[in-house]
Motif scaffolding. Structure first.
Motif, PDB file in Angstrom:
ATOM      1  N   LEU A  37       1.993   0.820  -5.542  1.00 56.55           N
ATOM      2  CA  LEU A  37       2.897  -0.155  -4.934  1.00 56.55           C
ATOM      3  C   LEU A  37       3.619   0.455  -3.747  1.00 56.55           C
ATOM      4  O   LEU A  37       3.733  -0.175  -2.688  1.00 56.55           O
ATOM      5  CB  LEU A  37       3.913  -0.660  -5.963  1.00 56.55           C
ATOM      6  CG  LEU A  37       5.005  -1.585  -5.416  1.00 56.55           C
ATOM      7  CD1 LEU A  37       4.397  -2.839  -4.810  1.00 56.55           C
ATOM      8  CD2 LEU A  37       6.002  -1.930  -6.511  1.00 56.55           C
ATOM      9  N   LYS A  38       4.085   1.680  -3.897  1.00 56.02           N
ATOM     10  CA  LYS A  38       4.777   2.362  -2.805  1.00 56.02           C
ATOM     11  C   LYS A  38       3.850   2.510  -1.594  1.00 56.02           C
ATOM     12  O   LYS A  38       4.245   2.256  -0.455  1.00 56.02           O
ATOM     13  CB  LYS A  38       5.272   3.736  -3.267  1.00 56.02           C
ATOM     14  CG  LYS A  38       6.161   4.437  -2.254  1.00 56.02           C
ATOM     15  CD  LYS A  38       6.654   5.771  -2.796  1.00 56.02           C
ATOM     16  CE  LYS A  38       7.743   5.488  -3.808  1.00 56.02           C
ATOM     17  NZ  LYS A  38       8.442   6.694  -4.266  1.00 56.02           N
ATOM     18  N   LYS A  39       2.605   2.894  -1.844  1.00 56.35           N
ATOM     19  CA  LYS A  39       1.628   3.065  -0.764  1.00 56.35           C
ATOM     20  C   LYS A  39       1.292   1.717  -0.122  1.00 56.35           C
ATOM     21  O   LYS A  39       1.178   1.618   1.101  1.00 56.35           O
ATOM     22  CB  LYS A  39       0.370   3.748  -1.300  1.00 56.35           C
ATOM     23  CG  LYS A  39      -0.637   4.082  -0.253  1.00 56.35           C
ATOM     24  CD  LYS A  39      -0.108   5.134   0.691  1.00 56.35           C
ATOM     25  CE  LYS A  39      -1.168   5.532   1.692  1.00 56.35           C
ATOM     26  NZ  LYS A  39      -0.670   6.405   2.723  1.00 56.35           N
ATOM     27  N   ALA A  40       1.135   0.672  -0.928  1.00 60.17           N
ATOM     28  CA  ALA A  40       0.828  -0.659  -0.391  1.00 60.17           C
ATOM     29  C   ALA A  40       1.978  -1.169   0.484  1.00 60.17           C
ATOM     30  O   ALA A  40       1.743  -1.739   1.553  1.00 60.17           O
ATOM     31  CB  ALA A  40       0.554  -1.641  -1.521  1.00 60.17           C
ATOM     32  N   ALA A  41       3.207  -0.942   0.039  1.00 60.41           N
ATOM     33  CA  ALA A  41       4.367  -1.360   0.830  1.00 60.41           C
ATOM     34  C   ALA A  41       4.419  -0.595   2.147  1.00 60.41           C
ATOM     35  O   ALA A  41       4.704  -1.165   3.209  1.00 60.41           O
ATOM     36  CB  ALA A  41       5.649  -1.144   0.026  1.00 60.41           C
ATOM     37  N   GLN A  42       4.116   0.692   2.090  1.00 50.69           N
ATOM     38  CA  GLN A  42       4.111   1.515   3.308  1.00 50.69           C
ATOM     39  C   GLN A  42       2.994   1.061   4.256  1.00 50.69           C
ATOM     40  O   GLN A  42       3.205   0.979   5.471  1.00 50.69           O
ATOM     41  CB  GLN A  42       3.925   2.977   2.947  1.00 50.69           C
ATOM     42  CG  GLN A  42       4.060   3.913   4.113  1.00 50.69           C
ATOM     43  CD  GLN A  42       3.940   5.373   3.680  1.00 50.69           C
ATOM     44  OE1 GLN A  42       3.612   5.680   2.539  1.00 50.69           O
ATOM     45  NE2 GLN A  42       4.201   6.265   4.594  1.00 50.69           N
TER      46      GLN A  42
END
Length: 120
Positions: free
Chosen positions: A41-46
């Motif tokens: 999720l963190k990577k997708a948001a970034q």
């Protein structure tokens, strides 16, 4: 063998679509390989923030007056080079806490409660 202009345009369009699919697949792979659900999720948001910044830069570029420019007449080669540069700048801006717009962090905080382990 001679190709007509519509045939060449069709080939160029196919190559551009293939590059887009390849780019999307690479993006998906980077997210999928990030680890657990929260890291993904963190990577997708970034990545979302990077795409947003890249799009913003390319739209801003369209507003620049090109008369008597350094590169002279615009060409597909210059456009391709600029798109690569803007994409890299988007990733660099989004991945650096000092330059990030903060979209990724905000998206992560809003969505983390729906990720496995923290759900409602």
């Amino acid at each position: 063998m001679n190709f007509s202009t519509p045939t060449i345009d069709l080939i160029k369009s196919g190559l551009k679509n293939a590059q887009t699919v390849n780019s999307d697949q690479q993006l998906y792979n980077r997210i999928k390989e990030s680890g657990d659900s929260k890291e993904q999720l963190k990577k997708a948001a970034q990545e979302f923030e990077a795409i947003f910044v890249t799009k913003m830069l390319s739209q801003m570029d369209k507003t620049v007056d090109r008369s008597d420019g350094v590169f002279g007449k615009e060409s597909p080669y210059v456009d391709t080079f600029k798109s690569i540069v803007y994409q890299q700048m988007g990733h660099d801006i989004a991945s650096n806490p000092r330059t990030s717009f903060g979209f990724a962090e905000s998206i992560y905080r809003q969505m983390e409660k729906f990720v496995a382990g923290g759900g409602q």
